[in-house]
Each structure stands twice: as structure tokens, then as C-alpha cells.
Design an enzyme around this catalytic site. Structure first.
Site, PDB file in Angstrom:
ATOM      1  N   ASN A 204       0.635  -0.673   0.091  1.00  0.00           N
ATOM      2  CA  ASN A 204      -0.134  -0.044  -0.071  1.00  0.00           C
ATOM      3  C   ASN A 204       0.637   1.434  -0.234  1.00  0.00           C
ATOM      4  O   ASN A 204       0.425   2.441   0.861  1.00  0.00           O
ATOM      5  CB  ASN A 204      -0.724  -0.037   1.398  1.00  0.00           C
ATOM      6  CG  ASN A 204      -1.921  -1.300   1.290  1.00  0.00           C
ATOM      7  OD1 ASN A 204      -2.982  -1.286   0.596  1.00  0.00           O
ATOM      8  ND2 ASN A 204      -2.305  -2.199   2.184  1.00  0.00           N
TER       9      ASN A 204
ATOM     10  N   LYS B  78       0.176 -12.791  -1.201  1.00  0.00           N
ATOM     11  CA  LYS B  78       0.594 -12.388  -2.001  1.00  0.00           C
ATOM     12  C   LYS B  78       2.325 -12.442  -1.689  1.00  0.00           C
ATOM     13  O   LYS B  78       3.327 -12.774  -2.144  1.00  0.00           O
ATOM     14  CB  LYS B  78      -0.051 -11.422  -2.842  1.00  0.00           C
ATOM     15  CG  LYS B  78       0.673 -10.557  -3.739  1.00  0.00           C
ATOM     16  CD  LYS B  78       0.400  -8.917  -4.174  1.00  0.00           C
ATOM     17  CE  LYS B  78       1.000  -8.317  -5.165  1.00  0.00           C
ATOM     18  NZ  LYS B  78       2.736  -8.113  -4.771  1.00  0.00           N
TER      19      LYS B  78
ATOM     20  N   HIS C 112      -2.290  -5.597 -11.393  1.00  0.00           N
ATOM     21  CA  HIS C 112      -1.959  -4.826 -12.178  1.00  0.00           C
ATOM     22  C   HIS C 112      -2.288  -6.298 -13.180  1.00  0.00           C
ATOM     23  O   HIS C 112      -2.637  -6.059 -13.647  1.00  0.00           O
ATOM     24  CB  HIS C 112      -0.677  -4.475 -12.275  1.00  0.00           C
ATOM     25  CG  HIS C 112      -0.110  -3.166 -11.475  1.00  0.00           C
ATOM     26  ND1 HIS C 112      -1.593  -2.001 -12.041  1.00  0.00           N
ATOM     27  CD2 HIS C 112       0.354  -2.442 -10.635  1.00  0.00           C
ATOM     28  CE1 HIS C 112      -0.930  -0.880 -11.147  1.00  0.00           C
ATOM     29  NE2 HIS C 112       0.391  -1.507 -10.514  1.00  0.00           N
TER      30      HIS C 112
ATOM     31  N   ASP D 160     -11.753 -14.484  -9.116  1.00  0.00           N
ATOM     32  CA  ASP D 160     -11.367 -13.819  -7.711  1.00  0.00           C
ATOM     33  C   ASP D 160     -10.071 -13.683  -7.656  1.00  0.00           C
ATOM     34  O   ASP D 160      -9.148 -14.360  -8.683  1.00  0.00           O
ATOM     35  CB  ASP D 160     -12.018 -13.888  -7.229  1.00  0.00           C
ATOM     36  CG  ASP D 160     -11.892 -15.087  -6.528  1.00  0.00           C
ATOM     37  OD1 ASP D 160     -10.738 -15.603  -7.371  1.00  0.00           O
ATOM     38  OD2 ASP D 160     -12.632 -15.597  -5.610  1.00  0.00           O
TER      39      ASP D 160
END
Length: 302
Positions: free
Chosen positions: A117, A205, A225, A241
Site C-alpha cells: 500500500n 501475495k 496489475h 477472483d
């Protein structure tokens, strides 16, 4: 990026030893995020009737993006640590000047957390500030949380990231007796996923990024992305998803293409307004949109 969760306060530390060896996860019930990570290579097929992308399609996208952007400079040092064939469009100065020394796995994990973030520039500043403020990870663990927050504040979400980092360090110390993750280099991909998923705040991730960048394993992280471009290319169903996209792409993309393709798609997603699904929210890049090779490929796939 994965959402960070708060961790419990550190318990009384044990006397450390000098070994960095594997140990099983605590017997606590794994989180839902952990289950997402662990299921990447089991028998389930997220889209059994969806055959794409083919190896040829993956290779074509890799080649098109490489011709358009060249290989991203920020990832060259990680590529040089892997046993991959030479790739064009790299500057000789960048290659010769790259530090070939691998950073520690724990350094890689913490730097990945700090990248969440925020921009790459800010995350690098936060990591450099943390390392300069505290000489060892033991000193980070022992430090007051406010001091750690001050050190990484430029990266954003300082309280949340501090809680996550200190929780990981505390859990690792309790479990291993030291702050070392180098033993992960000797484990299989699935064993690594199980180990890392035991830490609170570590989602699929983050695990995939540590695998690909810091452990030189063949994995394919799915960020916003990659997720959007996978849909643009019709590599996954429109209703897919992030979890199922990760599972599907890791099955379909050849291992030898995963690293290059991931770095190139990530880079492309930051500059191409159409592929990233951001429309006019992003400044127009004269080398993308109308000339974008991925838009041409997606049109041909209809």
C-alpha cells in the site's frame, strides 16, 4: 497487496541458539489467508474448462512487453540471482553494476511487508530507515513500537506494519530461538508456503513475492496489475477472483516464464491505462494504449 492484521504482544523471549533449521508450524488453526496460499498446487482445478493461457500465448506476451518496455531495471538484480537464460534489452552497465549478493530471506520478507500500500520509492526509504535505525532484527524486536513506527513512517501505515513486523519477529523467535529464515532455502515450495503462512499478517501475495524474488522459486504473484491484465487478456474468466486467478495462472504459465512475465506485466500495468482498467485516472503514456500490444492480443482473442 495483502491486508495486514494486528499481532499479539511479544511473549518472554527464549535463549537463542545458533542454528537455522526447519520446524513445524504451531498447532494453531491456520487462517483463511493461509489456506489460500497452501492450496496452490493441490488437486483442485479452479477453472477446469478454461484452457488458457497457452505457453505460446505467455511467451508472446513476454516478448511483446519486453520489446515495448525493455526489462525493468528494478528487477534486474533479482533476475541475475536466478538461473534464467540471458534476456535482451538490458543495459550492460546495469548488469555489471548489479550486486550479486543475495539479501537474507528475513530482509526480503520485511521489505515486502513495507512495500504494501505504498510506492516503491517510499517502501525503499522505509526499509533503509529501519535498517539504519536498528542494527539487527533483534533490536527491532526489543524496541518500543513507537520507535519502529517512527523509522518506517515514510512508507505509510506505520502502526499496522510495525505490529505485523514485530509479531513476525516475536513468533519466529519463539519458534526457532533466533531470527533467521535461511532454512527456508532448503524446503520445497509447498513447505515454504506452510512455514510463512503460519505468521499472522502474511497472506498469499506476500508469500508468493518472497518465493519469487528472495528464494528464487518459480511462483507467480497476483497483484492488482497482474489481476486486471489477466482479465484483459482473457486468461481467466471475467468472474474470477484474485485467489482463483493465482491458482489458475500458476498452473498454466510455464515455470521458466513466470519471473520475466510477472515483472513485465506488473511494469506494464503501472503505465497502460487501458490494460490496468484505470481509464483516465492514469496519465496517458504515449507508448501505451493505442500502441499497446496486449490490447491487440485481447482483441484477437475475442
Amino acid at each position: 497487496m495483502t491486508k495486514l492484521t494486528k499481532t499479539q504482544k511479544s511473549r518472554k523471549r527464549k535463549k537463542p541458539d545458533n542454528q537455522c533449521s526447519p520446524s513445524p508450524c504451531p498447532s494453531s488453526k491456520p487462517s483463511k489467508k493461509a489456506n489460500v496460499t497452501l492450496s496452490s498446487s493441490n488437486g483442485s482445478e479452479p477453472f477446469p474448462d478454461f484452457s488458457g493461457p497457452s505457453p505460446d500465448q505467455c511467451r508472446a506476451v513476454r516478448d511483446d512487453l519486453l520489446a515495448l518496455h525493455g526489462f525493468p531495471k528494478e528487477f534486474i538484480k533479482y533476475r541475475n540471482q536466478r538461473s534464467l537464460s540471458p534476456i535482451g534489452h538490458e543495459d550492460d552497465d546495469d548488469i555489471s553494476g548489479t550486486d550479486s549478493c543475495k539479501e537474507s530471506v528475513l530482509d526480503g520478507l520485511i521489505s515486502t511487508i513495507l512495500s504494501q500500500n505504498t510506492t516503491e520509492v517510499n517502501s525503499l526509504k522505509a526499509f533503509a530507515s529501519l535498517k539504519s535505525s536498528f542494527p539487527t532484527w533483534e533490536s527491532v524486536l526489543a524496541a518500543d513500537a513507537k520507535l519502529v513506527e517512527d523509522a518506517i513512517r515514510c512508507g505509510g501505515l506505520a502502526p499496522t506494519k510495525t505490529s505485523c513486523i514485530k509479531g513476525i519477529l516475536s513468533s519466529l523467535f519463539q519458534k526457532k530461538g533466533n531470527l533467521c529464515l535461511e532454512y527456508l532455502r532448503e524446503l520445497s515450495i509447498e513447505e515454504i508456503k506452510r512455514e510463512l503462512s503460519c505468521f499472522r499478517g502474511i497472506g498469499p501475495k506476500t508469500v508468493a513475492c518472497v518465493l519469487m524474488f528472495h528464494l528464487q522459486r518459480d511462483d507467480f504473484p497476483v497483484d492488482t496489475h497482474v489481476f486486471q491484465i489477466a482479465k484483459t487478456l482473457r486468461w481467466v474468466p471475467i468472474a474470477a477472483d484474485v485467489k482463483k486467478t493465482y491458482l489458475h495462472l500458476n498452473r498454466r504459465i510455464p515455470d521458466e516464464l513466470k519471473f520475466d512475465l510477472n515483472c513485465l506485466i506488473y511494469t506494464h500495468g503501472k503505465v497502460c491505462r487501458e490494460c490496468s482498467g484505470k481509464g483516465s485516472d492514469k496519465p496517458k503514456n504515449e507508448h501505451c494504449d493505442k500502441l499497446c500490444p496486449l490490447l491487440r492480443q485481447s482483441s484477437n482473442a475475442i
